[in-house]
Design an enzyme around this catalytic site. Structure first.
Site, mmCIF file in Angstrom:
data_model
loop_
_atom_site.group_PDB
_atom_site.id
_atom_site.type_symbol
_atom_site.label_atom_id
_atom_site.label_comp_id
_atom_site.label_asym_id
_atom_site.label_seq_id
_atom_site.Cartn_x
_atom_site.Cartn_y
_atom_site.Cartn_z
ATOM 1 C CB CYS A 194 5.878 30.667 101.511
ATOM 2 S SG CYS A 194 5.556 28.929 101.786
ATOM 3 N N GLY A 195 5.596 33.673 102.696
ATOM 4 C CA GLY A 195 5.671 35.126 102.446
ATOM 5 C C GLY A 195 6.294 35.894 103.600
ATOM 6 N N GLY A 225 -0.314 33.038 102.689
ATOM 7 C CA GLY A 225 -1.651 32.452 102.634
ATOM 8 C C GLY A 225 -1.991 31.463 103.722
ATOM 9 N NE ARG A 261 10.152 26.169 95.074
ATOM 10 C CZ ARG A 261 9.715 25.739 96.270
ATOM 11 N NH1 ARG A 261 10.428 24.864 96.944
ATOM 12 N NH2 ARG A 261 8.579 26.172 96.761
ATOM 13 N NE ARG A 312 9.245 19.170 107.508
ATOM 14 C CZ ARG A 312 8.503 19.866 106.654
ATOM 15 N NH1 ARG A 312 8.921 20.066 105.421
ATOM 16 N NH2 ARG A 312 7.345 20.372 107.021
ATOM 17 C CE LYS A 313 11.682 25.120 103.248
ATOM 18 N NZ LYS A 313 10.621 26.187 103.157
#
Ligand code: SRM
Ligand code: SF4
Length: 540
Positions: free
Chosen positions: A464-465, A459, A69, A183-184
């Site tokens: 994420c989408g 998914g 990434r 965390r992110k």
């Protein structure tokens, strides 16, 4: 009892423990060693987790073929950089591909651990970095994809985004100050009128807003000004700040106002202050409750704001009464005039963001031959080539690549977004990208449309989408059919982007994927004005 930064060491979650044992960034110095060892002999924690600090992701679905990434500040890269990424992929033949991500970024697939030293060397040579792009770090920072091109923009975000990335990654070398967050963390800045970055779904977002400023004092500060109707005041440009937006399997929330306004020159310092508060006070106990919004919930927004001010070392002005997000969101697909006379940008539709090495070489070539060599990415997983002169435009439009990467795709294909899904992601409950393409193709064959409809596939509940921002969002789940567990989706509706953005919610649960087509057809007819082609013909 809180579970925030005061947590004792014994209650640390497993990821905190692995970070405490060895800092994630430490793997940067060990790449040669890993390459010599090979992926099977490597320490598993280094391989499966710590490598993400340098943007390298072990894929249990394709063991030995890693994902890489990148970081693409503001989604911008040069043709040279694109070509180097294509060269990396070329080596992997059919196993190699790249995806444009929902954060205006690129991910490469098929990467072998023994190639990492050479790949990092090549990336470094063209000013690319992958550092801190995974795990408990700040993700790619998004900005307006048409920053500096758009005649109606209020602020060109490019330099600010780069400055923030430089601050938090130490100019791409890695910065231990911000490499161990709870965390992110997602940051977005928009200087345009249409909220092209989905500000509302970021942990920290800056949206354009004018603040009343005393004319004299403001001029002394040398800011951006617009004249207000009042003869005693001018309007100073800056940003209202939003905080706490995030999606997770457990909870999804839109960002809320911090009730603070900041001048452009203070944005980097505010990012630093917010990250310091999150780093030092955010929860490190329960990973499901570690995102920034959980801390804001626990403290209340006023205390959070006060802590940010303390780190900043000065007071923040209250938010401007209104922000300047007053346009519907644009998708940038097609040909558009730039603010620079005689120049244009074209937005190419890249089906579900998937690219192969040959595509990337070709995109680099088009950007160089017809434009200035610059290439941009969008959060809709598409590409923009800017700086094309009026004289070159007609020839560019005849290039064969535009047959596949169209400037005029169908009403559903045009806005289709999909996360990685089961092909490469072990969290996935369903296959997404191929299914998304096949579904849209079948729907476009049967229906006519009067408007584009934004369909997002994801998914699993990690989102994420971004199904919650879509007109129709499809989230992978396990459904039941004839007493058996089958691949299915929960359907989200009502997501609104651009001005007055708000999140969609789950409207229909557990539709088996094999039965989805007629359900979507029905929704498109009922809610989005689609018509069956047969009926449309009869009306004519
Ligand atoms: Fe994501 C984890 C892919 C944008 C929420 N995401 C993952 C992992 C790393 C899981 C894994 O290890 O397999 C996925 C990698 C799969 C692969 O091989 O590609 C993954 N996320 C993606 C991408 C590639 C989806 C895409 O196809 O575009 C996006 C990469 C963005 C980037 O360039 O950095 C991506 N992920 C997002 C977004 C959307 C956004 O940022 O606008 C979200 C929701 C917003 C948010 O984070 O608040 C998102 N990803 C997650 C989560 C849930 C986070 C949480 O707080 O629980 C996970 C799981 C986790 O972190 O534990 C996750
Ligand atoms: Fe993987 Fe789930 Fe994210 Fe899709 S939403 S990329 S399946 S983690």
């Amino acid at each position: 009892m809180t579970d925030t930064g005061t947590t004792t060491k014994t209650s640390l979650n497993k990821f905190e423990k692995l970070k405490a044992e060895k800092d994630g960034l430490a793997v940067k110095a060990e790449i040669e060693k890993f390459a010599a060892l090979g992926w099977e002999a490597m320490d598993e924690t280094d391989r499966d987790h710590r490598l993400k600090w340098v943007g390298v992701f072990f894929r249990p679905v394709t063991p030995g073929k890693f994902m890489m990434r990148m970081r693409m500040p503001n989604g911008i890269l040069t043709s040279d950089q694109m070509r180097v990424l294509a060269e990396v992929l070329q080596r992997y033949g059919d196993d190699g591909s790249a995806d444009i991500t929902t954060r205006q970024n690129l991910q490469l697939r098929g990467i072998k651990i023994e190639d990492l030293p050479d790949i990092f060397h090549k990336l470094h040579a063209v000013g690319l970095t992958t550092v801190q792009s995974g795990m408990d770090n700040v993700r790619n920072i998004t900005g307006d994809p048409v920053a500096g091109l758009d005649a109606d923009e209020l602020y060109d975000t490019r330099d600010l985004v780069q400055q923030i990335q430089d601050m938090l990654t130490n100019k791409g070398e890695g910065n231990p100050e911000f490499s161990n967050l709870p965390r992110k963390f997602n940051i977005a800045i928009t200087g345009g009128r249409d909220n092209s970055v989905h500000a509302e779904i970021n942990d920290l977002a800056f949206v354009p807003a004018y603040q009343e400023a005393e004319e004299q004092g403001s001029r002394e500060q040398g800011g951006n000004f617009a004249v207000s109707s009042s003869s005693h005041s001018a309007l100073q440009f800056g940003f209202n700040i939003l905080v706490g937006g995030f999606f997770s399997a457990k909870r999804c929330d839109a960002a809320i106002p911090l009730n603070a306004w900041v001048a452009p020159e203070d944005v980097v310092a505010v990012c630093r202050a917010v990250l310091e508060v999150f780093r030092d006070k955010g929860s490190r106990a329960n990973r499901l409750k570690s995102r920034l919004m959980w801390l804001i919930d626990e403290w209340g927004i006023d205390k959070f704001r006060a802590e940010v001010e303390q780190r900043l070392g000065k007071s923040l002005l209250p938010a401007a009464a209104k922000d300047e997000i007053d346009w519907e969101k644009r998708d940038h697909i097609g040909v558009y005039k730039q603010k620079q006379p005689g120049l244009n940008y074209i937005g190419l539709h890249i089906p579900v963001g998937r690219l192969y090495a040959e595509d990337m070489f070709e995109i680099a070539r088009l950007a160089e031959v017809y434009g200035s060599g610059e290439i941009r990415l969008t959060v809709e997983q598409n590409i923009i080539i800017p700086n094309i002169s009026d004289a070159c435009l007609t020839t560019l439009l005849t290039e064969p690549l535009l047959e596949r990467f169209s400037i005029n795709p169908g009403a559903l294909a045009r806005s289709l977004v999909s996360c990685t899904g089961a092909q490469f992601c072990n969290f996935a409950l369903i296959e997404t990208k191929n299914r998304a393409l096949a579904t849209v193709k079948a729907l476009e064959a049967d229906l006519t449309f009067t408007q584009a409809v934004r369909i997002h596939w994801t998914g699993c509940p990690n989102s994420c989408g971004q199904p919650q921002v879509a007109d129709i969002g499809l989230m992978g789940t396990k459904a039941r059919k004839d007493g058996k567990a089958v691949e299915g989706v929960d359907i989200y509706m009502g997501g609104k982007v651009g001005k007055e953005a708000h999140l969609g919610t789950c409207a229909i649960k557990g539709i088996p994927c094999e039965d989805l087509q007629p359900v979507l057809q029905d929704l498109l007819i009922k809610h989005f004005g689609a018509q069956l082609k047969q009926e449309a013909l009869v009306e004519v």
